[in-house]
Design a protein around this motif. Sequence first.
Motif, PDB file in Angstrom:
ATOM      1  N   ASP A  31      33.549  41.747  36.423  1.00 44.27           N
ATOM      2  CA  ASP A  31      34.013  43.111  36.665  1.00 44.27           C
ATOM      3  C   ASP A  31      35.256  43.067  37.540  1.00 44.27           C
ATOM      4  OD1 ASP A  31      31.876  44.341  35.289  1.00 44.27           O
ATOM      5  OD2 ASP A  31      30.589  44.162  37.046  1.00 44.27           O
ATOM      6  N   TYR A  32      36.187  43.969  37.267  1.00 44.48           N
ATOM      7  CA  TYR A  32      37.413  44.009  38.068  1.00 44.48           C
ATOM      8  C   TYR A  32      37.914  45.436  38.192  1.00 44.48           C
ATOM      9  CZ  TYR A  32      40.110  44.495  33.726  1.00 44.48           C
ATOM     10  OH  TYR A  32      40.625  44.945  32.526  1.00 44.48           O
ATOM     11  N   THR A  33      38.797  45.614  39.165  1.00 48.16           N
ATOM     12  CA  THR A  33      39.500  46.871  39.360  1.00 48.16           C
ATOM     13  C   THR A  33      40.966  46.543  39.636  1.00 48.16           C
ATOM     14  OG1 THR A  33      39.462  48.992  40.530  1.00 48.16           O
ATOM     15  CG2 THR A  33      39.048  47.024  41.848  1.00 48.16           C
ATOM     16  N   GLU A  60      50.894  39.564  47.906  1.00 47.03           N
ATOM     17  CA  GLU A  60      50.762  39.493  49.362  1.00 47.03           C
ATOM     18  C   GLU A  60      49.445  38.817  49.722  1.00 47.03           C
ATOM     19  OE1 GLU A  60      51.208  43.477  50.795  1.00 47.03           O
ATOM     20  OE2 GLU A  60      53.090  43.752  49.711  1.00 47.03           O
ATOM     21  N   LYS A  61      49.387  38.196  50.882  1.00 44.22           N
ATOM     22  CA  LYS A  61      48.199  37.449  51.302  1.00 44.22           C
ATOM     23  C   LYS A  61      46.939  38.306  51.328  1.00 44.22           C
ATOM     24  CE  LYS A  61      50.394  33.709  53.708  1.00 44.22           C
ATOM     25  NZ  LYS A  61      49.884  32.427  53.394  1.00 44.22           N
ATOM     26  N   GLY A  62      47.051  39.598  51.534  1.00 43.05           N
ATOM     27  CA  GLY A  62      45.884  40.484  51.579  1.00 43.05           C
ATOM     28  C   GLY A  62      45.400  40.943  50.211  1.00 43.05           C
ATOM     29  N   ASP A  63      46.103  40.552  49.157  1.00 42.42           N
ATOM     30  CA  ASP A  63      45.717  40.959  47.801  1.00 42.42           C
ATOM     31  C   ASP A  63      44.519  40.150  47.322  1.00 42.42           C
ATOM     32  OD1 ASP A  63      47.817  42.761  47.651  1.00 42.42           O
ATOM     33  OD2 ASP A  63      49.163  41.362  46.642  1.00 42.42           O
ATOM     34  N   GLY A  64      43.791  40.739  46.404  1.00 42.44           N
ATOM     35  CA  GLY A  64      42.693  40.028  45.763  1.00 42.44           C
ATOM     36  C   GLY A  64      41.381  40.194  46.497  1.00 42.44           C
ATOM     37  N   GLY A  65      40.482  39.272  46.233  1.00 37.46           N
ATOM     38  CA  GLY A  65      39.146  39.350  46.803  1.00 37.46           C
ATOM     39  C   GLY A  65      38.273  40.294  46.006  1.00 37.46           C
ATOM     40  N   HIS A  66      37.236  40.785  46.653  1.00 43.27           N
ATOM     41  CA  HIS A  66      36.281  41.697  46.014  1.00 43.27           C
ATOM     42  C   HIS A  66      36.244  43.016  46.773  1.00 43.27           C
ATOM     43  CE1 HIS A  66      34.880  37.745  44.692  1.00 43.27           C
ATOM     44  NE2 HIS A  66      34.335  38.364  43.664  1.00 43.27           N
ATOM     45  N   LYS A  68      33.850  46.658  47.665  1.00 44.19           N
ATOM     46  CA  LYS A  68      32.465  46.858  48.105  1.00 44.19           C
ATOM     47  C   LYS A  68      31.470  46.893  46.943  1.00 44.19           C
ATOM     48  CE  LYS A  68      32.967  51.829  48.195  1.00 44.19           C
ATOM     49  NZ  LYS A  68      32.920  53.046  48.933  1.00 44.19           N
ATOM     50  N   ASN A  69      31.974  47.110  45.714  1.00 47.24           N
ATOM     51  CA  ASN A  69      31.107  47.114  44.526  1.00 47.24           C
ATOM     52  C   ASN A  69      31.011  45.739  43.864  1.00 47.24           C
ATOM     53  OD1 ASN A  69      30.681  49.930  44.740  1.00 47.24           O
ATOM     54  ND2 ASN A  69      32.631  50.302  43.718  1.00 47.24           N
ATOM     55  N   GLY A  70      31.655  44.744  44.465  1.00 44.69           N
ATOM     56  CA  GLY A  70      31.619  43.400  43.920  1.00 44.69           C
ATOM     57  C   GLY A  70      32.632  43.141  42.819  1.00 44.69           C
ATOM     58  N   GLU A  71      33.515  44.098  42.563  1.00 46.65           N
ATOM     59  CA  GLU A  71      34.541  43.926  41.540  1.00 46.65           C
ATOM     60  C   GLU A  71      35.712  43.121  42.109  1.00 46.65           C
ATOM     61  OE1 GLU A  71      34.192  48.253  39.353  1.00 46.65           O
ATOM     62  OE2 GLU A  71      35.178  48.125  41.310  1.00 46.65           O
ATOM     63  N   LEU A  72      36.329  42.298  41.254  1.00 42.31           N
ATOM     64  CA  LEU A  72      37.523  41.571  41.662  1.00 42.31           C
ATOM     65  C   LEU A  72      38.682  42.553  41.790  1.00 42.31           C
ATOM     66  CD1 LEU A  72      37.215  38.537  39.243  1.00 42.31           C
ATOM     67  CD2 LEU A  72      36.700  38.576  41.680  1.00 42.31           C
ATOM     68  N   ARG A  73      39.426  42.456  42.872  1.00 42.51           N
ATOM     69  CA  ARG A  73      40.599  43.296  43.103  1.00 42.51           C
ATOM     70  C   ARG A  73      41.814  42.597  42.501  1.00 42.51           C
ATOM     71  NH1 ARG A  73      42.080  43.525  48.170  1.00 42.51           N
ATOM     72  NH2 ARG A  73      43.033  45.560  47.953  1.00 42.51           N
ATOM     73  N   CYS A  74      42.382  43.190  41.446  1.00 44.56           N
ATOM     74  CA  CYS A  74      43.414  42.505  40.671  1.00 44.56           C
ATOM     75  C   CYS A  74      44.742  43.244  40.626  1.00 44.56           C
ATOM     76  CB  CYS A  74      42.942  42.329  39.229  1.00 44.56           C
ATOM     77  SG  CYS A  74      41.501  41.306  39.098  1.00 44.56           S
ATOM     78  N   ILE A  75      45.778  42.446  40.446  1.00 43.29           N
ATOM     79  CA  ILE A  75      47.106  42.958  40.141  1.00 43.29           C
ATOM     80  C   ILE A  75      47.275  42.818  38.628  1.00 43.29           C
ATOM     81  CG2 ILE A  75      49.592  42.638  40.461  1.00 43.29           C
ATOM     82  CD1 ILE A  75      48.844  41.230  43.157  1.00 43.29           C
ATOM     83  N   ARG A  76      47.670  43.898  37.981  1.00 40.59           N
ATOM     84  CA  ARG A  76      47.958  43.869  36.539  1.00 40.59           C
ATOM     85  C   ARG A  76      49.455  43.617  36.381  1.00 40.59           C
ATOM     86  NH1 ARG A  76      46.167  49.004  34.317  1.00 40.59           N
ATOM     87  NH2 ARG A  76      44.239  47.989  33.613  1.00 40.59           N
ATOM     88  N   VAL A  77      49.820  42.554  35.663  1.00 42.99           N
ATOM     89  CA  VAL A  77      51.218  42.205  35.417  1.00 42.99           C
ATOM     90  C   VAL A  77      51.506  42.518  33.950  1.00 42.99           C
ATOM     91  CG1 VAL A  77      52.967  40.400  35.550  1.00 42.99           C
ATOM     92  CG2 VAL A  77      51.002  40.351  37.118  1.00 42.99           C
ATOM     93  N   ILE A  78      52.498  43.368  33.720  1.00 43.12           N
ATOM     94  CA  ILE A  78      52.785  43.872  32.376  1.00 43.12           C
ATOM     95  C   ILE A  78      54.163  43.409  31.915  1.00 43.12           C
ATOM     96  CG2 ILE A  78      53.060  45.947  30.961  1.00 43.12           C
ATOM     97  CD1 ILE A  78      51.329  47.406  33.085  1.00 43.12           C
TER      98      ILE A  78
END
Length: 103
Positions: A31-33, A60-66, A68-78
């Motif tokens: 799962d991701y957002t 940025e260094k603070g990007d990514g991780g999960h 609170k719902n356990g979803e991966l925090r993602c950057i979408r590159v288009i």
Amino acid sequence: MKALFGRKFYNIEELREATEEAKRKGVVGSDYTIIREVKLTDEQFKKFTSDFLADQPWIEKGDGGHNKNGELRCIRVINLETGEKILTNPEGFEYPRYISIEE
């Protein structure tokens, strides 16, 4: 939303091969957002996808991780010309540490 993420792929060819193999094996994605989108020209996108291990100025260094719902925090590159989309969860690094093709 779910996507098949892999770790430390060198380029898009490796990612495509691993994605197809995972699909054949029936691997279920994660799962991701989306935390933000980055839009690149075709030339910029090709440069990005030719070396996923290179640091990127838009990560940025603070990007990514999960979240609170356990979803991966993602950057979408288009890719602005082709519409192709890559997801990256850098996990605190400045390169696309975890990466996926968004379908």
